[in-house]
Scaffold this motif. Sequence first.
Motif: not given
Length: 255
Positions: A6-21
């Motif tokens: 996901s991108h934010t307006e201030n140039g930060i890109i967040e990357i999320t690891i999501d493999y439950p559990p």
Amino acid sequence: MGISSSHTENGIIEITIDYPPVNAVPVRGWFELAEAVTGAGRDPRARVVVLRAGNRGFCAGVDLKEIQRSPGFEALIGANRGCAKAFAAVYDCEVPVVVAVHGFCLGGGVGLVGNSDIVVASDDATFGLPEVDRGALGAATHLARLVPQHLMRTLFYTARTVSAHTLHHHGSVYEVVPRERLDDAAREIAGDVARKDPAVIRAAKEAINGIDPQRVHQSYRFEQGFTFELNLTGVPDHARQAFLDGNHARQANDG
């Protein structure tokens, strides 16, 4: 589920690891994570990347179930190559990578954290390499970037874990915060980086990597060679299965 950005307006890109559990990452997931981090660094809008995770812990390493149910060495080779790609992507990312760690950070999780630029952790976070107990080797390269040499050897040989507070004491974790504050703390330090001149920050990342005394790509692949060699003996297969059987028994008792 999987790897998302996901991108934010201030140039930060967040990357999320999501493999439950527990965020045990499959082969494909390691390659997708590498692509996401590399792509984020190449995005001209990006100034910093935040790597975070959902679920019970930051990362439990590779998906041992996938390796056990795959014939031959295809999944093992895929995991080796995928981890190498993901770790390298974090290290070589064209902008700094801030990693936010909660819960357990094991195996491949240590590889990601050790190659990052800034580490923020929750007060319940623990770090360790259970590889020896699984009949494997690897990521001592990255653990050595987090703790002093003799502590690294002790943790590696014993498969013990250390707390985020211990790593903060050694200077590798920048800040330890309550779990509910973790994302905000990571975004705050990322915001400080994002407010700098992006050209200077990109040059700084390249310059710092250039003076790094440890050749992380080469040393990690060297370690992996011993993992494959051990697998030819058949010993790791029994170790992995014993771990999976033990987990299954514990889950049945908990139920």
